[in-house]
Design a protein around this motif. Structure first.
Motif, PDB file in Angstrom:
ATOM      1  N   ASP A 148      24.595  44.475  44.481  1.00  0.00           N
ATOM      2  CA  ASP A 148      25.012  45.636  45.254  1.00  0.00           C
ATOM      3  C   ASP A 148      26.523  45.632  45.355  1.00  0.00           C
ATOM      4  N   LEU A 149      27.120  46.777  45.105  1.00  0.00           N
ATOM      5  CA  LEU A 149      28.558  46.905  45.194  1.00  0.00           C
ATOM      6  C   LEU A 149      28.901  47.354  46.610  1.00  0.00           C
ATOM      7  N   ARG A 150      29.552  46.464  47.357  1.00  0.00           N
ATOM      8  CA  ARG A 150      29.873  46.822  48.725  1.00  0.00           C
ATOM      9  C   ARG A 150      31.334  47.232  48.821  1.00  0.00           C
ATOM     10  N   SER A 151      31.585  48.512  49.028  1.00  0.00           N
ATOM     11  CA  SER A 151      32.976  48.941  49.074  1.00  0.00           C
ATOM     12  C   SER A 151      33.521  48.759  50.481  1.00  0.00           C
ATOM     13  N   ILE A 152      34.854  48.628  50.572  1.00  0.00           N
ATOM     14  CA  ILE A 152      35.513  48.536  51.860  1.00  0.00           C
ATOM     15  C   ILE A 152      35.957  49.954  52.223  1.00  0.00           C
ATOM     16  N   PRO A 153      35.591  50.448  53.404  1.00  0.00           N
ATOM     17  CA  PRO A 153      36.014  51.815  53.746  1.00  0.00           C
ATOM     18  C   PRO A 153      37.535  51.892  53.895  1.00  0.00           C
ATOM     19  N   GLY A 154      38.072  53.105  53.796  1.00  0.00           N
ATOM     20  CA  GLY A 154      39.508  53.295  53.992  1.00  0.00           C
ATOM     21  C   GLY A 154      40.316  52.769  52.825  1.00  0.00           C
ATOM     22  N   ARG A 155      41.622  52.619  53.031  1.00  0.00           N
ATOM     23  CA  ARG A 155      42.476  52.157  51.943  1.00  0.00           C
ATOM     24  C   ARG A 155      43.353  51.021  52.435  1.00  0.00           C
ATOM     25  N   GLN A 199      28.166  69.830  32.688  1.00  0.00           N
ATOM     26  CA  GLN A 199      26.976  69.049  32.371  1.00  0.00           C
ATOM     27  C   GLN A 199      27.350  67.601  32.099  1.00  0.00           C
ATOM     28  N   ILE A 200      28.600  67.428  31.630  1.00  0.00           N
ATOM     29  CA  ILE A 200      29.065  66.079  31.292  1.00  0.00           C
ATOM     30  C   ILE A 200      30.429  65.845  31.923  1.00  0.00           C
ATOM     31  N   LEU A 201      30.579  64.713  32.562  1.00  0.00           N
ATOM     32  CA  LEU A 201      31.873  64.318  33.110  1.00  0.00           C
ATOM     33  C   LEU A 201      32.355  63.107  32.312  1.00  0.00           C
ATOM     34  N   ILE A 202      33.531  63.259  31.686  1.00  0.00           N
ATOM     35  CA  ILE A 202      34.109  62.127  30.945  1.00  0.00           C
ATOM     36  C   ILE A 202      35.133  61.448  31.848  1.00  0.00           C
ATOM     37  N   LEU A 203      35.003  60.140  32.035  1.00  0.00           N
ATOM     38  CA  LEU A 203      35.931  59.407  32.891  1.00  0.00           C
ATOM     39  C   LEU A 203      36.686  58.408  32.035  1.00  0.00           C
ATOM     40  N   ASP A 204      37.957  58.704  31.797  1.00  0.00           N
ATOM     41  CA  ASP A 204      38.749  57.850  30.908  1.00  0.00           C
ATOM     42  C   ASP A 204      39.514  56.833  31.746  1.00  0.00           C
ATOM     43  N   GLU A 205      39.008  55.614  31.840  1.00  0.00           N
ATOM     44  CA  GLU A 205      39.619  54.544  32.648  1.00  0.00           C
ATOM     45  C   GLU A 205      39.934  55.058  34.057  1.00  0.00           C
ATOM     46  N   ALA A 206      38.975  55.808  34.621  1.00  0.00           N
ATOM     47  CA  ALA A 206      39.260  56.532  35.854  1.00  0.00           C
ATOM     48  C   ALA A 206      39.413  55.644  37.079  1.00  0.00           C
ATOM     49  N   VAL A 207      39.020  54.379  37.007  1.00  0.00           N
ATOM     50  CA  VAL A 207      39.241  53.505  38.167  1.00  0.00           C
ATOM     51  C   VAL A 207      40.237  52.382  37.867  1.00  0.00           C
ATOM     52  N   ALA A 208      40.739  52.353  36.614  1.00  0.00           N
ATOM     53  CA  ALA A 208      41.546  51.201  36.189  1.00  0.00           C
ATOM     54  C   ALA A 208      42.838  51.047  36.998  1.00  0.00           C
ATOM     55  N   ALA A 209      43.428  52.168  37.438  1.00  0.00           N
ATOM     56  CA  ALA A 209      44.727  52.078  38.114  1.00  0.00           C
ATOM     57  C   ALA A 209      44.575  51.899  39.627  1.00  0.00           C
ATOM     58  N   LEU A 210      43.353  51.820  40.111  1.00  0.00           N
ATOM     59  CA  LEU A 210      43.144  51.791  41.568  1.00  0.00           C
ATOM     60  C   LEU A 210      42.999  50.366  42.090  1.00  0.00           C
ATOM     61  N   ASP A 211      43.283  50.198  43.372  1.00  0.00           N
ATOM     62  CA  ASP A 211      43.078  48.904  44.014  1.00  0.00           C
ATOM     63  C   ASP A 211      41.601  48.521  43.967  1.00  0.00           C
ATOM     64  N   VAL A 212      41.340  47.222  43.960  1.00  0.00           N
ATOM     65  CA  VAL A 212      39.963  46.724  43.835  1.00  0.00           C
ATOM     66  C   VAL A 212      39.035  47.341  44.888  1.00  0.00           C
ATOM     67  N   SER A 213      39.490  47.387  46.150  1.00  0.00           N
ATOM     68  CA  SER A 213      38.589  47.880  47.193  1.00  0.00           C
ATOM     69  C   SER A 213      38.343  49.385  47.033  1.00  0.00           C
ATOM     70  N   ILE A 214      39.265  50.083  46.373  1.00  0.00           N
ATOM     71  CA  ILE A 214      39.122  51.518  46.152  1.00  0.00           C
ATOM     72  C   ILE A 214      38.261  51.783  44.913  1.00  0.00           C
ATOM     73  N   GLN A 215      38.367  50.916  43.912  1.00  0.00           N
ATOM     74  CA  GLN A 215      37.522  51.055  42.708  1.00  0.00           C
ATOM     75  C   GLN A 215      36.057  51.113  43.089  1.00  0.00           C
ATOM     76  N   ALA A 216      35.663  50.227  43.994  1.00  0.00           N
ATOM     77  CA  ALA A 216      34.262  50.183  44.406  1.00  0.00           C
ATOM     78  C   ALA A 216      33.860  51.510  45.052  1.00  0.00           C
ATOM     79  N   GLN A 217      34.756  52.079  45.853  1.00  0.00           N
ATOM     80  CA  GLN A 217      34.448  53.370  46.486  1.00  0.00           C
ATOM     81  C   GLN A 217      34.219  54.451  45.432  1.00  0.00           C
ATOM     82  N   ILE A 218      35.097  54.504  44.424  1.00  0.00           N
ATOM     83  CA  ILE A 218      35.003  55.568  43.418  1.00  0.00           C
ATOM     84  C   ILE A 218      33.760  55.358  42.536  1.00  0.00           C
ATOM     85  N   LEU A 219      33.448  54.110  42.209  1.00  0.00           N
ATOM     86  CA  LEU A 219      32.249  53.847  41.408  1.00  0.00           C
ATOM     87  C   LEU A 219      30.989  54.284  42.157  1.00  0.00           C
ATOM     88  N   ARG A 220      30.979  53.999  43.452  1.00  0.00           N
ATOM     89  CA  ARG A 220      29.817  54.430  44.253  1.00  0.00           C
ATOM     90  C   ARG A 220      29.740  55.946  44.331  1.00  0.00           C
TER      91      ARG A 220
END
Lengths: 332, 274
Positions: free
Chosen positions: A269-276, B170-191
């Motif tokens: 499970d991927l647990r994200s941290i809310p906020g930034r 119908q199709i969304l192409i994501l080109d390294e769309a989370v690569a530039a983000l902070d780790v904790s933010i990557q998880a948010q965008i992937l979810r």
């Protein structure tokens, strides 16, 4: 106080930078100790102050920066170094490798000129000896055809090769401490492994200490002895790398670990941290992580936690985890 | 729904994409994994219509998405109506959320413009649709009224996703769309992306070098090396039992507990590098 001071001691470091003409705290409190020959990782997200902390080691801070606390190299305060001493310190005792090698090499001059310059200009080594020395180091970092590479210009080399050149330049100065600021972040994963292996071998051969600045906890734990986690300008946890997965006490460290999607654990499970992540100057009165913390209580919002030691680790948290983590991320 | 057959791209003498064939089913999620120079981004750009192919076919719901090859390229440029129709098929989100938004346009206005381009709606329904899109990506009213520079990287990437979804692609192409983000933010965008796929049925084509992200977001994956597909299969199978040496090498490079970095490149290969 012990008789021999550690190679590097960053003690209660605070850095204020002028923002809109007013000094604002960017780093609140950074504490790092690196014994001779050890590898320590400084891990954090953007705004954590990790890079600025590394620059403070070299005394390389933007104009108008104000420093609190102390950075001491082998017991000698860097802030107290006279200009001539500081110059020798930067030229010979510490060396730095950056994320983007292209931004730190003169594009108009050959790779060879760049490599021997430090030796001939600041150490008085004869040109022929300098060439012989850097050729040997280039071979050591996996550049077999060193003579040809030395005649080339930076733009003719791929990012991975250029980063090896930067490491060779750092090693040529025979430093006691290597500062590596995200040295592999811009590289492909297979190249990252090569570069980290080269750094590890060079450390082994020379007894070189390493301060490794990164956002990647897994990579940090794999190549370093100890981990320092920074958040919003403060050190929040310091622990042995081997304890990271199961015995991290700070909620931010644990949250950061479980927000990385794992390659190896199916159905995790991927647990994200809310906020930034916050920057140092945005931090509220209490704990900087309180707005995003799953364990937050009233006290966290009013009182900033001080670092407190438990066993072999230190965490700055009012309510740290004390039970071991479940093997991170393997439960669906 | 998307079929790519024998796709090829040459830049002068250099073959960037060589005989690439795959399909992406309706509501599917496919990752193209590779390192720099693998041809993964060029493949995505051809599918999105940002590059012309040197050969091969791109079909969306059985229809050729020309001008894919020479004969069709000689036709006139696409008319705006056709371009809009293509926009409803495929949208793309890029790596850098700092440069892919107009810095003088407020985020809500950018999304509204994209909605209005594809649907004629009365003002109140347009507003409702914009609010729905912003809500779907987790942006509030204050952020909608802000200029991009006032937002964090993760918020900007949310804005870019909302704008892409405005066309109901119908199709969304994501080109390294989370690569530039902070780790904790990557998880948010992937979810968020997994959630969008579940709610809207938009198929995802995920271009990335990050095997962890692939495990989380895709059903199937292709591994590309030097322009060619070297491995293709369900994500769990490929990651657990990689067949091609290059796939094994990629997986072995990922740090994990007990991992010790090794030099694997032989000196002869290193000498051939640029």
């Amino acid at each position: 106080m012990s008789a021999t001071p550690p190679l590097l001691r960053i003690d209660g470091l605070g850095i204020d930078l002028p923002l809109d003409g007013e000094p604002r705290p960017i780093v609140h409190r950074a504490d790092v100790v690196i014994p001779e020959g050890a590898a320590v990782a400084l891990v954090g997200e953007s705004g954590s102050g990790k890079s600025l902390t590394a620059r403070a080691v070299l005394g390389l801070l933007p104009a108008g920066a104000r420093l609190h606390g102390d950075v001491a190299f082998a017991g000698e305060s860097v802030a107290g170094m006279a200009p001539e001493r500081l110059r020798r310190f930067r030229a010979g005792e510490v060396a730095m490798v950056f994320q983007d090698p292209r931004a730190h090499i003169n594009p108009a001059r050959s790779v060879g000129d760049f490599l021997i310059e430090g030796l001939t200009l600041t150490r008085g080594v004869r040109a022929a000896d300098a060439v012989r020395k850097v050729t040997g180091i280039l071979r050591e970092v996996g550049i077999a055809d060193a003579e040809r590479r030395m005649r080339q210009r930076p733009h003719e080399l791929s990012g991975g090769l250029l980063q090896r050149v930067m490491i060779a330049a750092a090693l040529a100065a025979e430093p006691r401490l290597l500062l590596a600021d995200e040295p592999t972040t811009a590289l492909d994963v297979t190249t990252q492994e090569e570069v980290m292996a080269i750094i590890a071998e060079a450390r082994e051969a020379r007894g070189l200490a390493l301060l490794f600045i990164t956002h990647d906890l897994e990579l940090a734990a794999a190549v370093c002895d100890r981990i320092v986690v920074m958040y919003a300008g403060s050190t929040v946890e310091e622990l042995p790398a081997g304890h990271l997965r199961e015995r991290a006490a700070h909620p931010y460290t644990r949250a950061l670990l479980s927000s990385r999607p794992s390659v190896f654990e199916a159905g995790a499970d991927l647990r994200s941290i809310p906020g930034r992540p916050l920057s140092g100057f945005e931090v509220p009165d209490g704990c900087a992580f309180s707005d995003r913390c799953p364990r937050v209580r009233d006290r966290c919002r009013s009182e900033r936690p001080a670092p407190s030691a438990a066993g072999d680790s230190t965490a700055a948290c009012h309510f740290p985890y004390t039970a071991p983590a479940e093997e991170a991320g393997c439960h669906a | 729904m998307l079929e790519v057959r024998n796709l090829r791209k040459e830049f002068g003498d250099f073959v960037a994409v060589d005989d690439v064939t795959f399909s992406l089913p309706q509501r599917g999620s496919l990752a193209i994994v590779g390192e720099s120079g693998s041809g993964k981004t060029t493949t995505a750009r051809m599918i999105a219509g940002l590059e012309t192919a040197s050969g091969g076919h791109i079909l969306v719901e059985g229809e050729e998405r020309g001008p894919g090859h020479k004969r069709q390229r000689q036709r006139q440029r696409l008319r705006s109506g056709e371009r809009r129709a293509r926009g409803r098929q495929i949208q793309m989100v890029f790596q850098d959320p700092y440069s892919s938004l107009d810095r003088r346009q407020r985020v809500g206005a950018a999304v509204a413009e994209a909605v209005a381009l594809h649907q004629r709606l009365p003002a109140d329904r347009l507003r409702a649709r914009v609010a729905e899109l912003l809500d779907m990506v987790g942006l509030d009213d204050r952020q909608a009224a802000a200029l991009p520079k006032a937002l964090s990287g993760g918020q900007r990437q949310r804005a870019a996703i909302a704008r892409a979804l405005a066309a109901e692609p119908q199709i969304l192409i994501l080109d390294e769309a989370v690569a530039a983000l902070d780790v904790s933010i990557q998880a948010q965008i992937l979810r968020l992306l997994a959630d969008i796929r579940a709610r809207t049925g938009t198929a995802l084509l995920f271009i990335t070098h990050d095997l962890g992200a692939v495990r989380h977001i895709s059903d199937d994956m292709l591994v590309m090396q030097a322009g060619k597909i070297v491995e293709h299969g369900p994500v769990a199978t490929v990651l657990a039992d990689p067949q091609h040496p290059y796939t094994r090498r990629l997986i072995a490079s990922v740090p994990k507990p007990g991992w010790i970095p090794r030099r694997r490149m032989d000196p002869a290969a290193a000498a051939r590098l640029p």
